[in-house]
Motif scaffolding. Sequence first.
Motif, PDB file in Angstrom:
ATOM      1  N   PRO A 132      -9.683  -1.607 -18.575  1.00 11.85           N
ATOM      2  CA  PRO A 132      -9.743  -1.319 -17.130  1.00 11.85           C
ATOM      3  C   PRO A 132      -8.800  -0.178 -16.741  1.00 11.85           C
ATOM      4  CG  PRO A 132      -9.613  -3.683 -17.519  1.00 11.85           C
ATOM      5  CD  PRO A 132      -9.371  -3.026 -18.838  1.00 11.85           C
ATOM      6  N   VAL A 133      -9.300   0.702 -15.868  1.00 17.19           N
ATOM      7  CA  VAL A 133      -8.552   1.903 -15.479  1.00 17.19           C
ATOM      8  C   VAL A 133      -8.454   1.988 -13.962  1.00 17.19           C
ATOM      9  CG1 VAL A 133      -8.430   4.426 -15.613  1.00 17.19           C
ATOM     10  CG2 VAL A 133      -9.380   3.119 -17.538  1.00 17.19           C
ATOM     11  N   CYS A 134      -7.279   2.393 -13.508  1.00 12.31           N
ATOM     12  CA  CYS A 134      -7.027   2.631 -12.091  1.00 12.31           C
ATOM     13  C   CYS A 134      -6.346   3.984 -11.958  1.00 12.31           C
ATOM     14  CB  CYS A 134      -6.130   1.527 -11.535  1.00 12.31           C
ATOM     15  SG  CYS A 134      -5.645   1.690  -9.817  1.00 12.31           S
ATOM     16  N   GLN A 135      -6.662   4.735 -10.916  1.00 10.22           N
ATOM     17  CA  GLN A 135      -6.018   6.020 -10.650  1.00 10.22           C
ATOM     18  C   GLN A 135      -5.155   5.930  -9.397  1.00 10.22           C
ATOM     19  OE1 GLN A 135      -9.034   9.555 -12.085  1.00 10.22           O
ATOM     20  NE2 GLN A 135      -7.603   9.989 -10.441  1.00 10.22           N
ATOM     21  N   LEU A 136      -4.063   6.699  -9.416  1.00 13.09           N
ATOM     22  CA  LEU A 136      -3.169   6.828  -8.276  1.00 13.09           C
ATOM     23  C   LEU A 136      -3.020   8.305  -7.951  1.00 13.09           C
ATOM     24  CD1 LEU A 136      -1.025   5.708  -6.255  1.00 13.09           C
ATOM     25  CD2 LEU A 136       0.630   5.837  -8.139  1.00 13.09           C
ATOM     26  N   SER A 137      -3.052   8.645  -6.671  1.00 11.19           N
ATOM     27  CA  SER A 137      -3.004  10.033  -6.246  1.00 11.19           C
ATOM     28  C   SER A 137      -1.580  10.561  -6.150  1.00 11.19           C
ATOM     29  CB  SER A 137      -3.677  10.170  -4.876  1.00 11.19           C
ATOM     30  OG  SER A 137      -2.954   9.435  -3.898  1.00 11.19           O
ATOM     31  N   VAL A 138      -1.452  11.899  -6.053  1.00 12.90           N
ATOM     32  CA  VAL A 138      -0.176  12.546  -5.788  1.00 12.90           C
ATOM     33  C   VAL A 138      -0.193  13.110  -4.371  1.00 12.90           C
ATOM     34  CG1 VAL A 138       0.262  13.116  -8.206  1.00 12.90           C
ATOM     35  CG2 VAL A 138      -0.931  14.773  -6.749  1.00 12.90           C
ATOM     36  N   GLN A 139       1.008  13.361  -3.851  1.00 13.74           N
ATOM     37  CA  GLN A 139       1.144  13.929  -2.509  1.00 13.74           C
ATOM     38  C   GLN A 139       1.916  15.240  -2.622  1.00 13.74           C
ATOM     39  OE1 GLN A 139       1.907  10.136  -2.680  1.00 13.74           O
ATOM     40  NE2 GLN A 139      -0.303  10.518  -2.712  1.00 13.74           N
ATOM     41  N   THR A 140       1.228  16.354  -2.498  1.00 12.96           N
ATOM     42  CA  THR A 140       1.876  17.640  -2.745  1.00 12.96           C
ATOM     43  C   THR A 140       2.838  18.048  -1.638  1.00 12.96           C
ATOM     44  OG1 THR A 140      -0.105  18.741  -1.868  1.00 12.96           O
ATOM     45  CG2 THR A 140       0.084  18.534  -4.266  1.00 12.96           C
ATOM     46  N   HIS A 141       2.815  17.344  -0.512  1.00 14.36           N
ATOM     47  CA  HIS A 141       3.834  17.605   0.507  1.00 14.36           C
ATOM     48  C   HIS A 141       5.147  16.915   0.152  1.00 14.36           C
ATOM     49  CE1 HIS A 141       3.439  13.496   2.022  1.00 14.36           C
ATOM     50  NE2 HIS A 141       2.128  13.668   2.005  1.00 14.36           N
ATOM     51  N   GLY A 142       5.112  15.984  -0.821  1.00 17.39           N
ATOM     52  CA  GLY A 142       6.326  15.358  -1.318  1.00 17.39           C
ATOM     53  C   GLY A 142       6.994  16.256  -2.336  1.00 17.39           C
ATOM     54  N   ASP A 143       8.105  15.786  -2.916  1.00 19.55           N
ATOM     55  CA  ASP A 143       8.788  16.577  -3.939  1.00 19.55           C
ATOM     56  C   ASP A 143       8.928  15.756  -5.215  1.00 19.55           C
ATOM     57  OD1 ASP A 143      10.760  14.733  -3.285  1.00 19.55           O
ATOM     58  OD2 ASP A 143      12.127  16.204  -2.394  1.00 19.55           O
ATOM     59  N   GLY A 144       9.669  16.288  -6.177  1.00 17.04           N
ATOM     60  CA  GLY A 144       9.829  15.590  -7.434  1.00 17.04           C
ATOM     61  C   GLY A 144      10.507  14.241  -7.273  1.00 17.04           C
ATOM     62  N   THR A 145      11.526  14.173  -6.429  1.00 19.06           N
ATOM     63  CA  THR A 145      12.244  12.918  -6.213  1.00 19.06           C
ATOM     64  C   THR A 145      11.333  11.863  -5.596  1.00 19.06           C
ATOM     65  OG1 THR A 145      14.333  14.107  -5.966  1.00 19.06           O
ATOM     66  CG2 THR A 145      14.232  11.868  -5.086  1.00 19.06           C
ATOM     67  N   TYR A 146      10.499  12.276  -4.665  1.00 22.57           N
ATOM     68  CA  TYR A 146       9.520  11.363  -4.054  1.00 22.57           C
ATOM     69  C   TYR A 146       8.643  10.729  -5.137  1.00 22.57           C
ATOM     70  CZ  TYR A 146       5.188  10.181  -1.476  1.00 22.57           C
ATOM     71  OH  TYR A 146       4.060   9.555  -0.980  1.00 22.57           O
ATOM     72  N   HIS A 147       8.143  11.539  -6.045  1.00 20.85           N
ATOM     73  CA  HIS A 147       7.252  11.016  -7.077  1.00 20.85           C
ATOM     74  C   HIS A 147       8.019  10.242  -8.144  1.00 20.85           C
ATOM     75  CE1 HIS A 147       4.523  13.842  -5.083  1.00 20.85           C
ATOM     76  NE2 HIS A 147       3.571  13.036  -5.545  1.00 20.85           N
ATOM     77  N   TYR A 148       9.258  10.626  -8.410  1.00 19.29           N
ATOM     78  CA  TYR A 148      10.104   9.845  -9.314  1.00 19.29           C
ATOM     79  C   TYR A 148      10.314   8.446  -8.736  1.00 19.29           C
ATOM     80  CZ  TYR A 148      14.208   8.609 -12.138  1.00 19.29           C
ATOM     81  OH  TYR A 148      15.102   7.977 -12.988  1.00 19.29           O
ATOM     82  N   ASN A 149      10.576   8.361  -7.448  1.00 19.99           N
ATOM     83  CA  ASN A 149      10.757   7.062  -6.804  1.00 19.99           C
ATOM     84  C   ASN A 149       9.464   6.255  -6.783  1.00 19.99           C
ATOM     85  OD1 ASN A 149      13.500   7.442  -6.328  1.00 19.99           O
ATOM     86  ND2 ASN A 149      13.147   8.398  -4.322  1.00 19.99           N
ATOM     87  N   MET A 150       8.348   6.939  -6.674  1.00 18.02           N
ATOM     88  CA  MET A 150       7.064   6.254  -6.797  1.00 18.02           C
ATOM     89  C   MET A 150       6.967   5.593  -8.169  1.00 18.02           C
ATOM     90  SD  MET A 150       3.234   7.892  -6.559  1.00 18.02           S
ATOM     91  CE  MET A 150       3.323   8.209  -4.793  1.00 18.02           C
ATOM     92  N   GLY A 151       7.356   6.329  -9.208  1.00 16.94           N
ATOM     93  CA  GLY A 151       7.350   5.767 -10.554  1.00 16.94           C
ATOM     94  C   GLY A 151       8.285   4.584 -10.685  1.00 16.94           C
TER      95      GLY A 151
END
Length: 268
Positions: A132-151
């Motif tokens: 089973p596979v699920c995808q999660l989107s990115v938000q290009t208005h965010g920054d690296g720290t935003y996506h690190y915190n998402m992780g």
Amino acid sequence: MEDNAIMETFYISHGAPTLAIDDSLPVRHFLEHWREKIFSKKPNSILVISGHWETDEPTVNSVQRCDTIYDFNGFPEPLYQYPAPGAPDLAKRVKELLKESGFKTVHKDKKRGLDHGTWVPLMLMYPEADIPVCQLSVQTHGDGTYHYNMGRALAPLKEEGVLIIGSGTATHNLRSLQYGNDGTVAPWAVEFDKWLEEALLSGRYDDVNHYEKKAPYAKIAHPRPDHLYPLHVAMGAAGDNAKAELIHHSWSDGTLSYASYKFTATSS
């Protein structure tokens, strides 16, 4: 720790859609030998953060069966489908974890299938399409720290047997591609790629989170951040003290780096 727990997260450079059909690309063979050489454990499900899905707010696809999206132009449409089962339970869990961690609005998309940032590498890594596979989107208005915190918010999924993969490209300037070149690589691409490798392998994750200011030629290597932000998610999901390892490196078209990384959680 549960028997099905996973210690690793990954960032894979998927390159062009022709990876699905071009046997001359070394990265293709790397992915084909994924289970043999890189990660032998069969995950319960797979969560892919793809640079090809951008939304204003975090969004997960929640479907029973994944359609294959041909989201590209100018390439031959390969005669492939990747009919993996969807992962609606995982989508629900992703939404819960993100909201618990302060991401106020998280959406479910009940129609979207898998874009080529997901199905192209997975068809080589797991050709049976039975996970089973699920995808999660990115938000290009965010920054690296935003996506690190998402992780970081998604890190508990590893204990539940979920394989977390960020799918992008280590250098991604499509206007600079040199099709049919003689194998030489643009100096700016080499410098950015080497900086990224050294920063990751030495654990300088905060530098990577602020790569726009820290890295040489950052804006040339990534005119837009969509293909690097999946790296930040994978990095954050591994944990603050995770160990990074370069697991593949090759080039194509003079500027496209296929550098791919494994992040392994540590106890300290």
